[in-house]
Design a protein around this motif. Sequence first.
Motif, short mmCIF file in Angstrom:
data_model
loop_
_atom_site.label_atom_id
_atom_site.label_comp_id
_atom_site.label_asym_id
_atom_site.label_seq_id
_atom_site.Cartn_x
_atom_site.Cartn_y
_atom_site.Cartn_z
N ASN A 61 1.58 -25.44 -6.69
CA ASN A 61 2.07 -25.77 -7.94
C ASN A 61 2.99 -26.95 -7.75
OD1 ASN A 61 0.71 -24.03 -9.18
ND2 ASN A 61 2.35 -22.50 -9.23
N ASP A 62 3.71 -27.20 -6.65
CA ASP A 62 4.81 -28.18 -6.29
C ASP A 62 5.23 -28.34 -4.89
OD1 ASP A 62 6.59 -26.05 -6.18
OD2 ASP A 62 7.31 -26.25 -8.11
N TRP A 63 5.83 -29.04 -4.44
CA TRP A 63 6.50 -29.50 -3.18
C TRP A 63 7.07 -27.91 -2.59
CZ3 TRP A 63 4.91 -32.11 0.67
CH2 TRP A 63 5.62 -32.18 1.51
N PRO A 64 7.94 -27.33 -3.33
CA PRO A 64 8.65 -26.06 -2.74
C PRO A 64 7.60 -24.87 -2.57
CG PRO A 64 9.96 -26.87 -4.53
CD PRO A 64 8.70 -27.77 -4.48
N ALA A 65 6.49 -24.94 -3.38
CA ALA A 65 5.56 -24.00 -3.20
C ALA A 65 4.56 -24.11 -1.91
CB ALA A 65 4.68 -23.82 -4.45
N PHE A 66 4.38 -25.36 -1.74
CA PHE A 66 3.66 -25.78 -0.63
C PHE A 66 4.57 -25.36 0.71
CE2 PHE A 66 3.77 -29.39 2.72
CZ PHE A 66 2.78 -28.97 3.41
N ARG A 67 5.84 -25.75 0.69
CA ARG A 67 6.81 -25.52 1.85
C ARG A 67 6.87 -23.95 2.10
NH1 ARG A 67 8.26 -29.47 5.44
NH2 ARG A 67 10.32 -28.66 5.40
N ALA A 68 6.67 -23.06 1.08
CA ALA A 68 6.92 -21.69 1.29
C ALA A 68 5.56 -21.03 1.45
CB ALA A 68 7.50 -20.93 -0.06
N SER A 69 4.40 -21.63 1.47
CA SER A 69 3.31 -20.88 1.70
C SER A 69 2.91 -20.65 2.90
CB SER A 69 2.23 -21.98 1.14
OG SER A 69 0.88 -21.53 1.29
N PRO A 70 2.27 -19.45 3.16
CA PRO A 70 1.87 -19.14 4.57
C PRO A 70 0.79 -19.93 5.03
CG PRO A 70 1.03 -17.38 2.88
CD PRO A 70 2.07 -18.43 2.30
N ALA A 71 0.16 -20.79 4.31
CA ALA A 71 -0.98 -21.67 4.71
C ALA A 71 -0.38 -22.81 5.07
CB ALA A 71 -1.89 -21.74 3.44
N ALA A 72 0.78 -23.15 4.97
CA ALA A 72 1.33 -24.54 5.11
C ALA A 72 1.43 -24.80 6.69
CB ALA A 72 2.82 -24.52 4.71
N PRO A 73 1.40 -26.08 7.03
CA PRO A 73 1.29 -26.54 8.44
C PRO A 73 2.68 -25.89 9.44
CG PRO A 73 1.28 -28.35 7.05
CD PRO A 73 1.35 -27.22 6.29
N GLY A 74 2.04 -25.27 10.60
CA GLY A 74 3.23 -24.86 11.38
C GLY A 74 3.81 -25.39 12.09
N GLY A 75 3.21 -26.91 12.24
CA GLY A 75 4.03 -27.87 13.15
C GLY A 75 4.54 -28.87 12.27
N ARG A 76 5.03 -29.91 12.64
CA ARG A 76 5.75 -31.18 12.33
C ARG A 76 4.92 -31.67 10.88
NH1 ARG A 76 5.94 -34.35 17.00
NH2 ARG A 76 4.16 -33.67 17.30
N LEU A 77 5.79 -32.23 10.00
CA LEU A 77 5.10 -32.91 8.78
C LEU A 77 5.38 -34.49 9.21
CD1 LEU A 77 6.48 -30.88 5.71
CD2 LEU A 77 4.04 -30.83 6.75
N GLY A 107 3.17 -43.76 -4.10
CA GLY A 107 3.50 -43.27 -3.07
C GLY A 107 4.33 -41.88 -2.91
N ALA A 108 4.88 -41.61 -2.17
CA ALA A 108 5.94 -40.39 -1.72
C ALA A 108 7.12 -40.85 -2.48
CB ALA A 108 5.86 -40.04 -0.35
N PRO A 109 7.71 -39.94 -3.38
CA PRO A 109 9.14 -40.09 -4.01
C PRO A 109 9.82 -40.12 -2.92
CG PRO A 109 8.24 -38.02 -4.37
CD PRO A 109 7.40 -38.79 -3.73
N GLU A 110 11.28 -40.88 -3.23
CA GLU A 110 12.36 -40.98 -2.37
C GLU A 110 13.02 -39.79 -1.87
OE1 GLU A 110 13.39 -43.82 -0.69
OE2 GLU A 110 11.87 -44.86 -1.65
N TRP A 111 13.04 -38.70 -2.84
CA TRP A 111 13.57 -37.25 -2.33
C TRP A 111 12.70 -36.85 -1.20
CZ3 TRP A 111 10.41 -33.23 -2.58
CH2 TRP A 111 9.33 -33.48 -3.41
N LEU A 112 11.26 -36.93 -1.26
CA LEU A 112 10.57 -36.55 -0.30
C LEU A 112 10.95 -37.32 1.07
CD1 LEU A 112 8.32 -34.80 0.59
CD2 LEU A 112 6.67 -36.03 -0.35
#
Length: 155
Positions: A61-77, A107-112
Amino acid sequence: MLHIVLFQPEIPQNTGNIGRMCALTKSRLHLIHPLGFKITDAQLRRAGMDYWYSLDVHHHNDWPAFRASPAAPGGRLWLFTTKTKRSFWDAGFADGDGLVFGNEGGGAPEWLHSELGEEARVTIPHANPALRSLNLSTAAGIACYEALRQTQLLG
């Protein structure tokens, strides 16, 4: 496994092409909403063709949901951006890393940029400084295959 992360993509054909690449490389695709199109768009299906059904795709749904997802990358971004001079060839990609791409319009927003930090920013060099950047699906393909080469995930 590599993770391809698209932050609020706007053009269905780009997302379809990237999805096809992810299916072929067994990379996981993350789509950070809102999207600039409906996932049922005929153009998206046409670009991804029947590969879309073989795709490991996760919607967030948004960036925080991505970061909290168990499917998210386990390594670096790694944030692919024009706002750095560090080449992606100088990055040391690893299994489990996420390759993050901003959307086609802004592109990616400044906060990202701030959240991921300068050390996570990489760029794909090009020879013509008068031009801004590559097409999103082209950039994702170049980045994905360089990361796969480095990690030897394709053998």
